[in-house]
Design an enzyme around this catalytic site. Structure first.
Site, short mmCIF file in Angstrom:
data_model
loop_
_atom_site.label_atom_id
_atom_site.label_comp_id
_atom_site.label_asym_id
_atom_site.label_seq_id
_atom_site.Cartn_x
_atom_site.Cartn_y
_atom_site.Cartn_z
N ARG A 81 0.86 -1.18 0.00
CA ARG A 81 0.00 0.00 0.00
C ARG A 81 0.90 1.24 0.00
NH1 ARG A 81 -4.51 0.46 4.58
NH2 ARG A 81 -2.82 1.22 5.86
N SER B 295 -12.59 -4.02 0.46
CA SER B 295 -12.81 -3.50 1.81
C SER B 295 -14.30 -3.34 2.07
CB SER B 295 -12.13 -2.13 1.98
OG SER B 295 -10.74 -2.26 1.86
N LYS C 53 -4.98 4.74 8.77
CA LYS C 53 -5.92 5.03 7.69
C LYS C 53 -6.93 6.04 8.21
CE LYS C 53 -7.96 2.55 3.79
NZ LYS C 53 -9.15 3.33 3.52
#
Length: 206
Positions: A40, A109, A138
């Site tokens: 990521r 997700s 996040k």
């Protein structure tokens, strides 16, 4: 089986590592028992992202671990990743599947039961459910909490990977729910000894 390797799932975050070597840190995690790495990299441009992806692909092959790329289908395909993970604001899973094909893994997700059911219906191979606990890695994460995770687990037949604020000292709270994987970011990457941290977590989730 390939999907079994979702069990111990590291999500990378270069900011947490600060000045430490990225590839060395990922390899330490793999040697400590991590079975899946999601790359990521929100702030990397395409060329740099691809270079990083190809190197992580080599490392994950060395340790027989899955390699998943976050968001970037092009990078996943060019680096021969095992799959891609997309969020609710990314490309629709049906379009992702058209691009990446049926042989690759597609994770989605979900932060509630409706999103989870739709993802399964549209062909997701697994669902990343979170955030289970509050997290700083996040900023836009919605909290699901343990009760939300239990509800999704009851209604979903594909593998579930729990994510969000998961640490060595709270992972047992999730284990009884029977998820298929545990995605961890800061607790691994901020550890002084990454390999030892992963070995400790691995003993808990086995």
């Amino acid at each position: 089986m390939k999907m079994d390797r979702l069990k111990f799932y590291l999500v990378t975050d270069s900011d947490i590592l600060r000045e430490r070597d990225f590839y060395k840190s990922v390899e330490e995690a793999l040697s400590g028992g991590v079975t899946c790495v999601q790359l990521r990299e929100k702030n990397l441009l395409g060329k740099e992202f691809l270079i990083k992806a190809k190197k992580i692909r080599e490392l994950t092959r060395k340790y027989n671990a899955l390699f998943i790329v976050n968001d970037r289908i092009d990078i996943a395909m060019l680096s021969d990743a095992d799959g891609v993970h997309v969020g609710q604001a990314d490309l629709d899973i049906l379009d992702v599947r058209k691009l990446i094909g049926s042989e690759k893994i597609v994770g989605v997700s979900a932060s509630n039961i409706e999103e989870a059911i739709l993802a399964e219906k549209n062909g997701a191979d697994y669902i990343g459910v979170g955030s289970i606990f509050p997290t700083n890695t996040k900023k836009d994460a919605k909290n699901v909490y343990l009760n939300g995770l239990k509800e999704i687990k009851k209604n979903i037949n594909i593998p579930i990977v729990a994510i969000g604020g998961i640490k060595e000292d709270n992972i047992k709270l999730i284990k009884d729910i029977g998820v298929n994987g545990y995605a961890i970011v800061s607790d691994i990457l901020s550890a002084k000894n990454i390999k030892e941290k992963c070995e400790n977590i691995n003993l808990i989730i086995k």
